[in-house]
Scaffold this motif. Structure first.
Motif, short mmCIF file in Angstrom:
data_model
loop_
_atom_site.label_atom_id
_atom_site.label_comp_id
_atom_site.label_asym_id
_atom_site.label_seq_id
_atom_site.Cartn_x
_atom_site.Cartn_y
_atom_site.Cartn_z
N THR A 1 0.81 -3.73 -1.07
CA THR A 1 0.61 -3.28 0.30
C THR A 1 -0.58 -2.34 0.28
OG1 THR A 1 2.97 -3.45 0.78
CG2 THR A 1 1.65 -2.05 2.24
N VAL A 2 -1.59 -2.63 1.10
CA VAL A 2 -2.80 -1.82 1.14
C VAL A 2 -2.73 -0.91 2.37
CG1 VAL A 2 -5.32 -1.86 1.31
CG2 VAL A 2 -4.13 -3.61 -0.03
N LEU A 3 -2.75 0.39 2.11
CA LEU A 3 -2.72 1.39 3.17
C LEU A 3 -4.13 1.93 3.40
CD1 LEU A 3 0.43 3.39 2.00
CD2 LEU A 3 0.33 1.48 3.61
N GLY A 4 -4.39 2.39 4.61
CA GLY A 4 -5.71 2.94 4.91
C GLY A 4 -6.50 1.98 5.78
N VAL A 5 -7.82 2.02 5.62
CA VAL A 5 -8.73 1.22 6.42
C VAL A 5 -8.48 -0.27 6.19
CG1 VAL A 5 -11.18 0.75 6.84
CG2 VAL A 5 -10.44 3.06 6.29
N GLN A 6 -8.59 -1.05 7.25
CA GLN A 6 -8.42 -2.51 7.16
C GLN A 6 -9.45 -3.11 6.20
OE1 GLN A 6 -6.08 -4.45 8.65
NE2 GLN A 6 -6.91 -6.27 7.68
N PRO A 7 -9.03 -3.85 5.17
CA PRO A 7 -9.98 -4.44 4.22
C PRO A 7 -10.85 -5.52 4.86
CG PRO A 7 -7.74 -4.46 3.34
CD PRO A 7 -7.65 -4.09 4.78
N THR A 8 -12.09 -5.62 4.37
CA THR A 8 -12.96 -6.72 4.78
C THR A 8 -12.88 -7.86 3.76
OG1 THR A 8 -14.82 -5.66 3.65
CG2 THR A 8 -14.58 -5.25 6.02
N ARG A 9 -12.53 -7.51 2.52
CA ARG A 9 -12.39 -8.53 1.47
C ARG A 9 -11.47 -7.97 0.39
NH1 ARG A 9 -17.13 -11.63 -1.87
NH2 ARG A 9 -17.51 -9.57 -2.70
N VAL A 10 -10.62 -8.83 -0.14
CA VAL A 10 -9.68 -8.44 -1.19
C VAL A 10 -9.71 -9.53 -2.26
CG1 VAL A 10 -7.25 -7.97 -1.70
CG2 VAL A 10 -8.20 -7.24 0.47
N TYR A 11 -9.80 -9.11 -3.54
CA TYR A 11 -9.82 -10.09 -4.63
C TYR A 11 -9.36 -9.45 -5.93
CZ TYR A 11 -14.44 -7.91 -5.20
OH TYR A 11 -15.47 -7.02 -5.33
N PHE B 1 -10.14 -14.94 -5.49
CA PHE B 1 -10.11 -14.45 -4.12
C PHE B 1 -8.71 -14.61 -3.55
CE2 PHE B 1 -14.61 -14.99 -4.71
CZ PHE B 1 -15.09 -13.82 -4.14
N ASN B 2 -8.34 -13.65 -2.74
CA ASN B 2 -7.01 -13.63 -2.14
C ASN B 2 -6.88 -14.78 -1.16
OD1 ASN B 2 -4.84 -13.08 -0.37
ND2 ASN B 2 -4.81 -11.00 -1.14
N TYR C 1 -1.20 -8.14 0.38
CA TYR C 1 -2.18 -9.05 -0.21
C TYR C 1 -1.70 -9.49 -1.59
CZ TYR C 1 -5.14 -7.41 3.52
OH TYR C 1 -5.64 -7.12 4.76
N GLY C 2 -1.94 -10.74 -1.91
CA GLY C 2 -1.59 -11.26 -3.23
C GLY C 2 -2.51 -10.69 -4.29
N VAL C 3 -1.91 -10.22 -5.38
CA VAL C 3 -2.68 -9.68 -6.51
C VAL C 3 -2.70 -10.68 -7.65
CG1 VAL C 3 -2.83 -7.82 -8.21
CG2 VAL C 3 -2.06 -7.32 -5.89
N GLY C 4 -1.56 -11.29 -7.93
CA GLY C 4 -1.46 -12.26 -9.02
C GLY C 4 -0.34 -13.25 -8.75
N SER C 5 -0.47 -14.45 -9.32
CA SER C 5 0.56 -15.47 -9.12
C SER C 5 0.58 -16.42 -10.31
CB SER C 5 0.28 -16.26 -7.84
OG SER C 5 -0.87 -17.06 -8.00
#
Length: 126
Positions: free
Chosen positions: A37-47, A58-59, A70-74
């Motif tokens: 769970t990412v708190l704070g400013v809305q991300p523009t890109r996550v990977y 890439f997520n 956001y998915g970190v690993g699978s």
């Protein structure tokens, strides 16, 4: 005992040892995915970056989830990580107007699935 009996006994014992010592692996049909769970400013890109190979993953798993997960690993990572290994990753959260958040994670794999060794469930970005 004659030679033929000894040879037969040796072949049977060898067959038992060869086939009887193989461990059986039964994998479940689940697909494992670990999220943050990412708190704070809305991300523009996550990977996620594999620190062993430098590969960027890439997520692709945030559709349908709450906006902050956001998915970190699978289990998909096993294709590049391989089985029975442990690797370090960086989870990177980019957002407009600031430096990216970089958070370390470690994942290990067995014959079937990936497991999280370390890394937070919640990431606080400035």
């Amino acid at each position: 005992m004659d030679c033929r009996s000894i040879l037969s006994a040796t072949l049977i014992l060898g067959a038992v040892l060869v086939t009887g010592c193989e461990p059986q692996v039964y994998c479940t049909q689940e697909f494992r995915q670990f999220e943050a769970t990412v708190l704070g400013v809305q991300p523009t890109r996550v990977y996620t970056v594999d620190l062993t190979t430098g590969d960027t993953l890439f997520n692709q798993h945030n559709a349908g989830y709450p906006a902050s997960k956001y998915g970190v690993g699978s289990d998909y990572m096993m294709q590049t990580q391989g089985m029975n290994t442990t690797r370090s990753y960086s989870f990177v959260v980019e957002h407009a107007g600031g430096a990216p958040c970089v958070v370390p994670f470690v994942f290990q794999t067995d014959e079937c699935h990936i497991s999280k060794v370390s890394g937070p469930d919640t990431v606080q970005c400035p």
